[in-house]
Design an enzyme around this catalytic site. Structure first.
Site, PDB file in Angstrom:
ATOM      1  N   CYS A 117       0.768  -1.058  -0.231  1.00 32.10           N
ATOM      2  CA  CYS A 117       0.141   0.021  -0.006  1.00 32.10           C
ATOM      3  C   CYS A 117       0.886   1.311  -0.065  1.00 32.10           C
ATOM      4  CB  CYS A 117      -0.846  -0.009   1.309  1.00 32.10           C
ATOM      5  SG  CYS A 117      -2.211   1.440   1.225  1.00 32.10           S
ATOM      6  N   CYS A 118       1.835   1.141   0.693  1.00 33.87           N
ATOM      7  CA  CYS A 118       2.844   2.403   0.993  1.00 33.87           C
ATOM      8  C   CYS A 118       3.514   2.545  -0.443  1.00 33.87           C
ATOM      9  CB  CYS A 118       3.735   2.376   2.316  1.00 33.87           C
ATOM     10  SG  CYS A 118       2.957   2.706   3.821  1.00 33.87           S
ATOM     11  N   CYS A 198      -1.358   8.589   6.777  1.00 36.63           N
ATOM     12  CA  CYS A 198      -2.611   8.171   6.324  1.00 36.63           C
ATOM     13  C   CYS A 198      -3.740   7.729   7.487  1.00 36.63           C
ATOM     14  CB  CYS A 198      -2.710   7.077   5.449  1.00 36.63           C
ATOM     15  SG  CYS A 198      -1.571   7.317   3.641  1.00 36.63           S
ATOM     16  N   CYS A 201      -3.984   4.010   9.004  1.00 38.12           N
ATOM     17  CA  CYS A 201      -2.646   3.640   9.821  1.00 38.12           C
ATOM     18  C   CYS A 201      -2.280   4.770  10.831  1.00 38.12           C
ATOM     19  CB  CYS A 201      -1.681   3.225   8.771  1.00 38.12           C
ATOM     20  SG  CYS A 201      -2.332   2.224   7.345  1.00 38.12           S
ATOM     21  N   CYS A 224       7.102   4.352   5.804  1.00 37.73           N
ATOM     22  CA  CYS A 224       6.462   3.975   4.577  1.00 37.73           C
ATOM     23  C   CYS A 224       7.239   3.770   3.652  1.00 37.73           C
ATOM     24  CB  CYS A 224       5.512   5.481   4.387  1.00 37.73           C
ATOM     25  SG  CYS A 224       6.615   6.853   3.851  1.00 37.73           S
TER      26      CYS A 224
END
Length: 231
Positions: A117-118, A198, A201, A224
Site C-alpha cells: 500500500c505504501c 494516512c 494507519c 512508509c
C-alpha cells in the site's frame, strides 16, 4: 555525479554544515542546487520546516504525496499554511490510477499488505515527483523515534542527496520556533495525534510514547518506504 562523487559530496556537506543553523543551511542549498525540493506531509510538525523554507524562497518546490487516504484535516492544513506562508509552488502527486486498479482495486491493501500500500500510494508517486531533482528536503528529527535516532544532516538516497535540516532539533527547539513565529497547528494535534500520516494507519499516542508510536500501531513496520522499510 556518479555514486562515489555523491558519497564524497554528502560527506563534505555533513562536515561543512555540522554547526550551521537550519535557515542558513537551507539558504545556501537553495543557491547551490536549483532543483532543491521540500517533501512535506503537512503533518503534525510540518509547519516549522515549511516556514523556514518560505523565509528562504517562497518559490522553492514543495511536494505533497496525496495518497488518497489522508485526513481531511491535513488537506485543510495544507491550504492554511500555503496562505499563511505565501508558498507559491506546492504540488500534489497522487498514486498512479492503473497501478491502484491492478494492485489495490478495493482500496484495502493497508489491512493485509501495508508495505505494498505504501509503495503504491507514497513511494512510486514520490519517485515521479523527484524525477528531475537531485536533492530533496525531509522533515525527520532524531527525537521522533528510536529508528530515527542516528539520522545525519545529509545522506545519500537512491542517487539523490537527502537533507534533514531539523535532524538535531529537540522537542523544545520545535516548540520555541512555533511559539516565536506563532505558527498554525495541525487540527489533529489537540487530539494527541503527534505524527500524522494516512487515516487508516494513524492513531493518537499516549503521554509517554514516541511521537511516531501511533503509526502502524501493533506492527513491525515503522516507515512508509520513503525513508526505508518497504518493498
Amino acid at each position: 555525479m556518479n555514486y562515489l562523487e555523491l558519497v564524497n559530496k554528502v560527506d563534505q556537506l555533513n562536515d561543512h554544515y555540522k554547526d550551521t543553523d537550519s535557515f542558513t543551511l537551507l539558504r545556501d542549498l537553495a543557491l547551490e542546487f536549483p532543483s532543491l525540493t521540500l517533501v512535506s506531509s503537512f503533518g503534525a510538525e510540518s509547519a516549522v520546516l515549511l516556514h523556514l523554507v518560505s523565509r528562504v524562497n517562497i518559490n522553492i518546490p514543495v511536494v505533497l504525496i496525496d495518497t488518497g487516504k489522508l485526513f481531511e484535516e491535513t488537506l485543510q492544513y495544507k491550504d492554511i499554511l500555503k496562505h499563511e506562508f505565501g508558498l507559491k509552488n506546492i504540488k500534489s502527486f497522487k498514486p498512479d490510477t492503473s497501478m491502484l486498479n491492478a494492485k489495490d482495486p478495493h482500496g484495502i491493501a493497508h489491512e493485509s499488505r501495508p508495505d505494498l500500500c505504501c509503495f503504491i500510494r507514497k513511494v512510486e508517486p514520490l519517485n515521479r515527483a523527484l524525477k528531475n531533482t537531485n536533492i530533496w528536503i525531509s522533515g525527520r528529527k532524531k527525537y521522533q523515534s528510536a529508528s530515527r535516532s542516528n539520522i545525519p544532516l545529509f545522506e545519500l538516497d537512491d542517487m539523490r542527496i537527502k537533507v534533514n535540516p531539523l535532524a538535531n532539533w529537540s522537542r523544545d527547539d520545535m516548540a520555541y520556533y512555533i511559539e516565536k513565529y506563532k505558527l498554525p497547528e495541525h487540527p489533529l494535534l489537540k487530539d494527541n495525534f503527534l505524527s500524522i500520516g494516512c487515516m487508516p494507519c494513524t492513531t493518537a499516542v499516549g503521554k509517554d510514547e514516541d511521537p511516531r508510536a501511533g503509526r502502524w500501531r501493533g506492527q513491525v513496520k515503522t516507515e512508509c518506504g520513503i525513508h526505508g522499510n518497504t518493498l
